[in-house]
Design an enzyme around this catalytic site. Structure first.
Site: not given
Lengths: 318, 262
Positions: B59-61
């Site tokens: 995930y981009e997080s």
């Protein structure tokens, strides 16, 4: 053994921290990638009526929309200007699409570009290279994106052209974390984003925290410290200081509020009524949390999922 | 699966369900996927149950190896962090994972796409005074530049979204990267899942062509809904309807509360 660094008590109120470190015209970085957004500090900047800021924030979301509406920001440096997946930022769009009530200078990046600016800033480098931007139209609207030639040959003997971004050194960086000690050793878990780089890049730094803990607590798990006290100038205890974002292990994200913001911000009158009630109408974040009420706090409560402790070991005297 | 379960999932598949199943089937053989929430999350979850059991979402997080207790509301939802296998900082995620070329497939959306899969997520109209300001790149520019290939999800297949000329190129594919003097890494956009069908290409320099249509869709309608002269593949397929098993997984196991599926 106690060192001088951990003996300094940097606790202060949010009012005093903002008064001391955020000035009209300052370059201010507010970081927190969805998690631990320092909302309370943004609200205090609004309360103190500080204007002319250059605001740097990767994900310019609700707190930026609120600071725009309060006329705090002249220039925005950002790589994503949206309300997560929960609709539009009304004030942002009015200013960028129609210059209403005033134009906004926007310096647009991509996420990795801003990350590299913080890294360059933290390392006091003149620029930082990145494998982005070729073919994109962003360099046509942002002249800070520039190309240099690598001094080192590739395998085929040619010299690579590569984009570089300039460092960013904010006058002050503000972050929110789960806990710190009185000296400013910041401990965080969950998403830690770009907070350490943004703090090290800055000339001064404020951390707001859910809890201030004894130095012994920090020292029981030193790897949990993402920023050492020497990089922090003010430690401010602000429970629920990240609402409507979340603090891992403390409270959940207020998704209802995120969804409501598109409606609140769609009309300047309702946005200013919101600011009047929740920011100007509260003396501090404690009053904001009171206004939020027990029901909302209960709705955001989380269950427990503790990590297992690790054993750092200790030298056995022989 | 019991007869009762099959009967419960017997209702016809929605367009979103068919798009999700089509995307999941395309993940066969892939290992590391960079995905946002919504349809890509569902597609990967379905692939994990069917064609690509060892597939991992990044995930981009910064979360890797997420084991969420319920579907995440955002890419940074607390349920993705609790019980996950790793949480990376932004410099590690964008620098060491994405820019280093460790992602097989990146999922992206956009407001506009052109025939080579260049994407606009910044503005409609002129950048300096847009008629509609959109969120901008986020990490999209980096995903298109650094993933081995990119799947795009665009529910609305209209001439204003599938355009001859982008209003603004936020994220450039390999053709534009090379033309500008850069060194492209991956294939760029290889699949575009839309409400009408699937556009595909297999090599840099090729245009996206119509390779699949949803059941009952006339290819002429897809051509009419596309702002460039869209070519139809020599072998045009009709997307095989989701199987009862796929629908059961989606409706009863993956998204039982209908967070994304309607």
């Amino acid at each position: 053994m106690t060192t001088a660094a951990t003996a300094v008590d940097k606790r202060m109120t949010l009012h005093d921290a903002v008064r001391r470190f955020v000035h009209p015209g300052s370059t201010v970085s507010i970081e927190g990638f969805t998690h631990a957004i320092p909302t309370a500090a943004g609200h205090e900047i609004i309360r103190q009526g500080i204007t002319g800021l250059t605001l740097v924030r990767m994900t310019a979301d609700i707190i930026v929309d609120q600071m725009l509406a309060a006329d705090c920001i002249d220039t925005l440096v950002s790589s994503f200007i949206g309300n997560s997946s929960a609709g539009s930022l009304g004030e942002m769009r009015r200013r960028l699409e129609r210059e209403e009530p005033a134009p906004l200078k926007f310096i647009e990046y991509s996420h990795h570009g801003l990350v590299c600016r913080y890294i360059a800033g933290a390392k006091r480098l003149p620029f930082y290279p990145i494998h982005s931007y070729f073919g994109s139209d962003l360099p046509t609207v942002n002249d800070e994106l520039r190309v240099v030639t690598s001094p080192f040959p590739l395998e085929d003997g040619t010299f690579e052209q590569i984009y570089v971004v300039p460092p960013i050194n904010p006058d002050v960086t503000i972050i929110h974390a789960q806990r710190a000690d009185r000296a400013g050793n910041v401990q965080m878990w969950g998403l830690t984003g770009v907070q350490a780089e943004a703090v090290f890049a800055a000339r001064t730094a404020i951390v707001t925290v859910e809890e201030i803990v004894d130095n012994d607590v920090v020292r029981s798990d030193p790897n949990r410290t993402i920023i050492p006290s020497h990089a922090i100038d003010a430690v401010v205890m602000v429970p629920m200081g990240a609402h409507p974002s979340f603090a891992q292990g403390y409270y959940d994200r207020d998704n209802d509020f995120y969804r409501a913001w598109a409606g609140i911000s769609a009309d300047p009158v309702s946005l200013h009524e919101w600011l009047q009630k929740w920011v100007y109408g509260t003396a501090n974040h404690g009053e904001y949390v009171e206004l939020l009420g027990d029901a909302a706090r209960d709705r955001l409560r989380v269950g427990s999922a503790p990590s297992l402790p690790v054993d750092y070991g200790r030298r056995i005297p022989r | 699966m019991s007869q009762t379960d099959v009967a419960m999932t017997d209702a016809g598949a929605s367009v979103e369900e068919t798009m999700t199943v089509t995307a999941a089937r395309a993940l066969v053989g892939k290992h590391r996927v960079f995905a946002g929430i919504g349809l890509p999350t569902l597609a990967v979850a379905l692939a994990q149950e069917t064609v690509a059991r060892d597939i991992e979402v990044v995930y981009e997080s910064g979360v890797c190896g997420a084991h969420p207790s319920e579907l995440p509301a955002t890419i940074a939802d607390a349920v993705l962090i609790t019980g996950s296998e790793a949480v990376l900082s932004m410099p590690a995620l964008f620098g060491y994972v994405l820019q280093s070329g460790r992602i097989d497939v990146g999922f992206l959306g956009a407001a506009q796409i052109d025939r080579f899969g260049n994407l606009n997520s910044s503005v409609i109209g002129d950048w300096a005074r847009p008629s509609k300001r959109l969120p901008g790149s986020g990490g999209a520019l980096e995903v298109l530049a650094n993933a081995r290939e990119v799947f795009v999800v665009m529910r609305r297949h209209t001439p204003s979204a599938f355009v001859d000329q982008l209003d603004f190129c936020t994220s450039a594919g390999p053709e534009r990267i090379r033309a500008a003097g850069g060194r492209p890494f991956g294939l760029g956009v290889t699949k575009v899942f839309t409400g009408l069908g699937t556009l595909s290409r297999s090599a840099v320099g090729e245009e996206l062509v119509l390779t699949e249509v949803h059941g009952g869709v006339d290819p002429a309608d897809v051509i009419a809904a596309t702002g460039w002269p869209l070519h139809v593949a020599d072998e045009l397929h009709t997307i095989e309807a989701p199987t009862p098993e796929e629908l059961d997984l989606l409706r009863n196991k993956i998204d039982p509360k209908r967070v994304y599926l309607r």
